[in-house]
Design an enzyme around this catalytic site. Sequence first.
Site, PDB file in Angstrom:
ATOM      1  N   LYS A 226     -65.933   7.240 -91.201  1.00  0.00           N
ATOM      2  CA  LYS A 226     -66.660   7.901 -90.115  1.00  0.00           C
ATOM      3  C   LYS A 226     -67.968   7.148 -89.884  1.00  0.00           C
ATOM      4  CE  LYS A 226     -69.165  12.211 -88.980  1.00  0.00           C
ATOM      5  NZ  LYS A 226     -69.402  13.638 -89.306  1.00  0.00           N
TER       6      LYS A 226
ATOM      7  N   ASP B  77     -75.796  11.968 -85.219  1.00  0.00           N
ATOM      8  CA  ASP B  77     -75.065  13.195 -84.863  1.00  0.00           C
ATOM      9  C   ASP B  77     -76.049  14.289 -84.448  1.00  0.00           C
ATOM     10  OD1 ASP B  77     -73.324  15.295 -84.556  1.00  0.00           O
ATOM     11  OD2 ASP B  77     -72.854  15.508 -86.700  1.00  0.00           O
TER      12      ASP B  77
ATOM     13  N   ARG C 146     -64.185  14.630 -87.446  1.00  0.00           N
ATOM     14  CA  ARG C 146     -62.720  14.737 -87.550  1.00  0.00           C
ATOM     15  C   ARG C 146     -62.045  14.169 -86.306  1.00  0.00           C
ATOM     16  NH1 ARG C 146     -63.296  21.098 -88.429  1.00  0.00           N
ATOM     17  NH2 ARG C 146     -65.222  20.288 -89.345  1.00  0.00           N
TER      18      ARG C 146
ATOM     19  N   LYS D 168     -77.402  20.704 -82.721  1.00  0.00           N
ATOM     20  CA  LYS D 168     -77.893  21.126 -84.028  1.00  0.00           C
ATOM     21  C   LYS D 168     -79.320  21.620 -83.910  1.00  0.00           C
ATOM     22  CE  LYS D 168     -75.300  17.810 -86.906  1.00  0.00           C
ATOM     23  NZ  LYS D 168     -74.562  18.780 -87.722  1.00  0.00           N
TER      24      LYS D 168
HETATM   25  N1  BES Z   1     -72.192  15.379 -89.796  1.00  0.00           N
HETATM   26  C1  BES Z   1     -71.952  16.757 -89.923  1.00  0.00           C
HETATM   27  C2  BES Z   1     -71.797  17.193 -91.382  1.00  0.00           C
HETATM   28  C3  BES Z   1     -72.989  17.026 -92.256  1.00  0.00           C
HETATM   29  C4  BES Z   1     -73.810  18.103 -92.527  1.00  0.00           C
HETATM   30  C5  BES Z   1     -73.263  15.819 -92.851  1.00  0.00           C
HETATM   31  C6  BES Z   1     -74.897  17.952 -93.361  1.00  0.00           C
HETATM   32  C7  BES Z   1     -74.354  15.671 -93.689  1.00  0.00           C
HETATM   33  C8  BES Z   1     -75.161  16.740 -93.944  1.00  0.00           C
HETATM   34  C9  BES Z   1     -70.680  17.139 -89.178  1.00  0.00           C
HETATM   35  O1  BES Z   1     -70.414  16.392 -88.052  1.00  0.00           O
HETATM   36  C10 BES Z   1     -70.859  18.542 -88.721  1.00  0.00           C
HETATM   37  O2  BES Z   1     -71.723  18.779 -87.924  1.00  0.00           O
HETATM   38  N2  BES Z   1     -70.044  19.452 -89.223  1.00  0.00           N
HETATM   39  C11 BES Z   1     -70.117  20.808 -88.864  1.00  0.00           C
HETATM   40  C12 BES Z   1     -68.723  21.304 -88.597  1.00  0.00           C
HETATM   41  C13 BES Z   1     -68.669  22.676 -88.005  1.00  0.00           C
HETATM   42  C14 BES Z   1     -69.176  22.651 -86.596  1.00  0.00           C
HETATM   43  C15 BES Z   1     -67.245  23.159 -88.064  1.00  0.00           C
HETATM   44  C16 BES Z   1     -70.750  21.574 -90.010  1.00  0.00           C
HETATM   45  O3  BES Z   1     -70.462  21.263 -91.163  1.00  0.00           O
HETATM   46  O4  BES Z   1     -71.569  22.436 -89.751  1.00  0.00           O
HETATM   47 ZN    ZN Z   2     -71.172  14.490 -88.049  1.00  0.00          ZN
HETATM   48 MN    MN Z   3     -71.426  17.087 -86.342  1.00  0.00          MN
END
Ligand code: BES
Ligand code: ZN
Ligand code: MN
Length: 502
Positions: A272, A277, A358, A284
């Site tokens: 990835k 992000d 994903r 976020k």
């Molecule tokens: N990049 C994030 C996950 C992440 C969180 C990496 C904290 C490093 C530190 C990922 O893309 C994400 O935002 N995941 C979401 C998924 C959810 C929307 C189902 C998450 O984990 O909140």
């Molecule tokens: Zn991410």
């Molecule tokens: Mn994300």
Amino acid sequence: MQTELSFTPLAGIATELLAVLAIDIQTEKGPEAKPRPTLLSSDAAILAAAASVLSTGEYKAGANETVLLHAPAGLTAKRLLIVGLGKLAKATVHSVRDAAGTAVRFAKPRGIREVTLALPEDFAKGSAGALARAAVEGAFVGDFDADTYRSDRKDQSIQKFTLAVLGEADRGVIEEAFAEGTIIGESQNFARTLVNEPGNKLTPTILGQRAAQMAQEVGLAWEVHSTEKLHELKMGAFWSVSQGSPEPPALIVLRYEPEGVTDGPVLGLVGKGITFDTGGISIKPADNMEKMKYDMAGGAAMLGAMRAIALLKPKVRVIAVVCAAENMPSGTAQKPGDVQTAMSGKTIEIINTDAEGRLVLADGLTYVRQLGATHLIDVATLTGAISVALGKVNAGAFSNDDAAYQKFESALTISGEKFWRLPLDDGYAELIKSDISDIKNTGGRGGGASIAAEFLHVFAEDTPWIHLDIAGTAWVEEKRPYIGKGPSGIAVRSILEWVRSY
Ligand code: BES
Ligand code: ZN
Ligand code: MN
């Protein structure tokens, strides 16, 4: 950092800092059981120099505990540093890796630019080769610091790391292991350097350039594609993440093709590479969002592993695919409710644009299978849920194939990295069924890491596959004696060892 092996007696080594390891051999428990710190050296001069401080009882040889002696009597070295491995029952070759990092990080802020570590003797927990390799890896891990953009930055990096070995026994084995450890340590730091770059300095295009430059240097075949190729391959899931950013995506493909290997497995590595992000339209919160520059740590780990693979030359074919994009909100960004068609033909309802990792991996997995991969491994900072489950101690691992996973577990005994296997299950797969399309990209609150893994499973299908979720472990939030705050470089060593096991 230059590295060097020395086979001369310790007392005569002229060095700014000579580090020796100590272990607590006390096996009794209870209030009467005082620590018994013991040097892992048979060198008479070292034993004499350290005798007095060890006899006082103030130094316990706890894990990464240090004591420094200036101008040690009978030694040419200017300083003698004793680094603890902790209790004998618990110490392993991985404690030696950390101890080497501790010695390096002890030296750095003191302006010491050159460190010699005595390879521990009488330490039955690892062969001389494994210990030498771990020591030099640990030295590289310890040498890395993240403050690259400070304009008054004092470069405190160690110029030369020497591993001092007593006697000539095992010389060939030690030389080979030491050279290996150097390559691995440099490759892990290569990955960390990429992860550390902010989003404005490392766009998908620039990540592609860095990958190509590395591939060129180490002799890997490479291709870097962008928007046009994504459309041509019908990578609708990958493109949907990229479409909200003016920065074009990068589809990075590296190939390792060892001479004479024309059959057997083809290992497919997928990373990835979200260079930033924001969450997209499902944006976020502002707090800690700056950390999302490290959302390409999985891709960087694959590039680091490929660098080491190219230099260590295992006899197995490997293809790495890194899907790099920026996840941004904008007028062209995808929206919740949109339906995307992945390269495999599966349709995906986008519930949350922040579940973007994903999406890019889905097409990366399909693509690497199309290129001929017979076994898959992916690595991603995929879910916050993995940190809820495992904290910063273990990273998560998932697999649809026990044989492939067993090889990964064996790789962990060499790499020393901590991964904990979590379940895939039809029950999680149920949660990503969509009313409008084949699947949706989120499945509710509980079990988020397993749900994400089941999403990827749809694209890995029955091909033996391992998924690594490093969201909780890719960034060191608080410095430790053997590693600074910043990117950890996790997964480089484990992926490499997994590849070498084929
Ligand atoms: N990049 C994030 C996950 C992440 C969180 C990496 C904290 C490093 C530190 C990922 O893309 C994400 O935002 N995941 C979401 C998924 C959810 C929307 C189902 C998450 O984990 O909140
Ligand atoms: Zn991410
Ligand atoms: Mn994300």
